[in-house]
Design a protein around this motif. Structure first.
Motif, PDB file in Angstrom:
ATOM      1  N   ALA A   1       0.879  -1.366   0.052  1.00  0.00           N
ATOM      2  CA  ALA A   1       0.048   0.151  -0.114  1.00  0.00           C
ATOM      3  C   ALA A   1       1.105   1.207   0.016  1.00  0.00           C
ATOM      4  O   ALA A   1       0.515   2.369  -0.618  1.00  0.00           O
ATOM      5  CB  ALA A   1      -0.896   0.049   1.222  1.00  0.00           C
TER       6      ALA A   1
ATOM      7  N   LEU B  58      -2.632  -5.304  -3.036  1.00  0.00           N
ATOM      8  CA  LEU B  58      -1.461  -4.458  -2.390  1.00  0.00           C
ATOM      9  C   LEU B  58      -0.906  -5.578  -1.172  1.00  0.00           C
ATOM     10  O   LEU B  58      -1.607  -5.798  -0.162  1.00  0.00           O
ATOM     11  CB  LEU B  58      -1.960  -3.537  -1.503  1.00  0.00           C
ATOM     12  CG  LEU B  58      -2.506  -2.258  -2.806  1.00  0.00           C
ATOM     13  CD1 LEU B  58      -3.134  -1.061  -1.931  1.00  0.00           C
ATOM     14  CD2 LEU B  58      -1.755  -1.969  -3.878  1.00  0.00           C
TER      15      LEU B  58
ATOM     16  N   ASP C 244      -6.714  -4.907  -0.237  1.00  0.00           N
ATOM     17  CA  ASP C 244      -5.632  -4.853   0.867  1.00  0.00           C
ATOM     18  C   ASP C 244      -6.000  -5.105   2.169  1.00  0.00           C
ATOM     19  O   ASP C 244      -6.710  -4.119   2.847  1.00  0.00           O
ATOM     20  CB  ASP C 244      -5.304  -3.317   0.673  1.00  0.00           C
ATOM     21  CG  ASP C 244      -3.876  -3.087   1.623  1.00  0.00           C
ATOM     22  OD1 ASP C 244      -3.268  -3.861   2.068  1.00  0.00           O
ATOM     23  OD2 ASP C 244      -4.136  -1.856   2.051  1.00  0.00           O
TER      24      ASP C 244
ATOM     25  N   SER D 172      -5.928  -1.609   6.476  1.00  0.00           N
ATOM     26  CA  SER D 172      -5.789  -1.333   5.130  1.00  0.00           C
ATOM     27  C   SER D 172      -5.151   0.048   5.260  1.00  0.00           C
ATOM     28  O   SER D 172      -5.908   1.350   5.196  1.00  0.00           O
ATOM     29  CB  SER D 172      -7.029  -1.347   4.196  1.00  0.00           C
ATOM     30  OG  SER D 172      -7.497  -2.663   4.568  1.00  0.00           O
TER      31      SER D 172
END
Length: 437
Positions: free
Chosen positions: A66, A209, A177, A89
């Motif tokens: 990320a 991610l 993510d 996330s």
């Protein structure tokens, strides 16, 4: 030797550092590079940005997918985006990657960050425990609206566990993510499968991610028998699989596990400076009842208690760091505690009852899961008929054989010996999909 990613640094703290540096040049994909796609539609190349504190000051720091915005923002440009996310996330502030800082205000949520970067997010898909990660394990979660962003939230742990065609019809790409912990019955990888399958059916690419697996340094446990497939285990993998989310997504495609042998168009943004032997301390609890590194380390072993009538610390502040029940022998199980309703466990097993068991907060395990505690608990049950919830235990173990072996009095060594052929076969398959050493 595993090492901690959060190290003290001798470098001075630079005020006014840049959180993210965006590069919009041409990119080139390589199979072992920093961004990967199974169809090669996107060309991505890693360019070290010497203006970035992460690269300039500490090029050994682990950087989650990320945070590597330069690699994936071009893929989201002019796209209608759906995001599969929860409280883990996040994009870490760069100074938090370099020094051992307090964790408050050390990150920004991915959704918030992408909105500020003018990414056209249309909706959020939420896994078990919800978008903000506060719901009890197994709790049904309704669709809703995020109070902060006003985005619609589609629950994937309620009426639907797989997005419907209607959920996807206004999207061009889906971003996944979520921080995993590397255990088969931890349901985020089941959500990953369902996202990939729905997107493959709709012809929508998935951008993953990647994040480190805190239990990624070993493989252990019984392998799931396909006849016991459930949301707690969808594929024939060991209980501890030793893969990141990105690697597991590649395996789902490669082993043709999606319905009708579909292939999902996936792009994985890998973790920088990570190997499977890297110690990774999770800065945000991945679910309400995994509060710290100790709980995450013990979870593969104590998680099997979820399929029994033994409390594994839910309803205390030491979830998955103790176990007990009122019907364990109090002469040998001398540690006591009483589960109460609390954050993440409104109705824990043996609510408000005195439990006898063991305190494991100081126990260590060296790259293995163990059966010694569940075997000891079974042997010290004053009424073994109360011990197993057979259907649920089979879903967690992935096989009916483990319960039979424990009931028959087999030792841990004898039971583990029966896993070895399947573990060796899995390691050979796993090797095809690894992104990290």
């Amino acid at each position: 030797m595993r090492f901690n990613i959060f190290k003290n640094t001798v470098f001075p703290i630079i005020i006014g550092f840049v959180l993210v540096m965006i590069s919009c040049g041409n990119f080139k994909t390589t199979e072992n590079g920093n961004a990967l796609t199974n169809k090669g539609k996107q060309e991505i190349e890693v360019k070290n940005n010497k203006n970035s504190l992460t690269d300039a000051l500490n090029d050994t720091t682990v950087v989650v997918g990320a945070n590597r915005t330069a690699l994936y923002l071009p893929l989201l440009k002019h796209k209608r985006v759906g995001v599969v996310a929860n409280q883990t996330s996040v994009i870490f502030k760069e100074i938090a990657l370099l020094i051992n800082t307090p964790r408050n205000d050390a990150s920004t949520h991915l959704v918030d960050s992408l909105l500020k970067l003018k990414v056209n997010i249309k909706k959020v898909f939420a896994p078990e425990h919800g978008f903000r990660g506060k719901a009890d394990a197994g709790a049904q979660i309704a669709d809703g609206i995020d109070t902060k962003t006003k985005l619609p939230i589609i629950s994937l742990h309620g009426k639907h566990r797989k997005p419907t065609p209607e959920h996807l019809q206004d999207l061009d790409i889906v971003v996944f993510d979520i921080q995993d912990v590397g255990v088969r019955f931890y349901t985020y990888i089941s959500t990953l499968h369902n996202i990939m399958e729905a997107c493959a059916e709709a012809g929508i690419p998935v951008l993953i991610l990647d994040r480190p697996n805190p239990n990624g340094h070993y493989i252990d446990g019984p392998t799931l028998k396909i006849e016991h497939q459930s949301f707690l285990g969808m594929h024939p993998i060991p209980l501890v699989h030793g893969m990141t989310i990105g690697e597991y997504a590649k395996m789902i495609n490669g082993e043709q596990w999606l319905a009708n042998k579909l292939q999902c168009d996936i792009t994985v943004i890998p973790v920088k400076n990570y190997t499977h032997n890297t110690f990774y301390s999770l800065p945000i609890r991945p679910s309400p009842n995994l509060p710290n590194d100790q709980a995450i380390m013990l979870y593969p072993s104590l998680g099997l208690f979820e399929g029994t009538n033994i409390n594994a610390g839910r309803g205390t502040e030491f979830q998955f760091q103790r176990y007990g029940a009122p019907f364990l022998n109090k002469d040998t199980m001398r540690f006591t505690y009483t589960p109460v309703a609390n954050f993440g466990a409104k109705y824990p097993k043996h609510l408000n009852e005195l439990c006898f068991g063991e305190d494991l907060k100081n126990e260590t395990l060296n790259g293995v899961m163990t059966l010694k505690w569940i075997i000891k608990a079974y042997k010290n049950a004053t009424d073994t008929s109360k011990f197993f919830n057979t259907a649920n235990f089979t879903k967690h173990a992935g096989t009916e054989v483990l319960q039979q072996q424990i009931e028959a009095g087999l030792s841990e060594a004898e039971i583990k010996a029966t896993w070895q052929d399947n573990l060796e076969a899995f390691k050979k398959v796993r090797a095809q999909y690894l992104l990290y050493e």
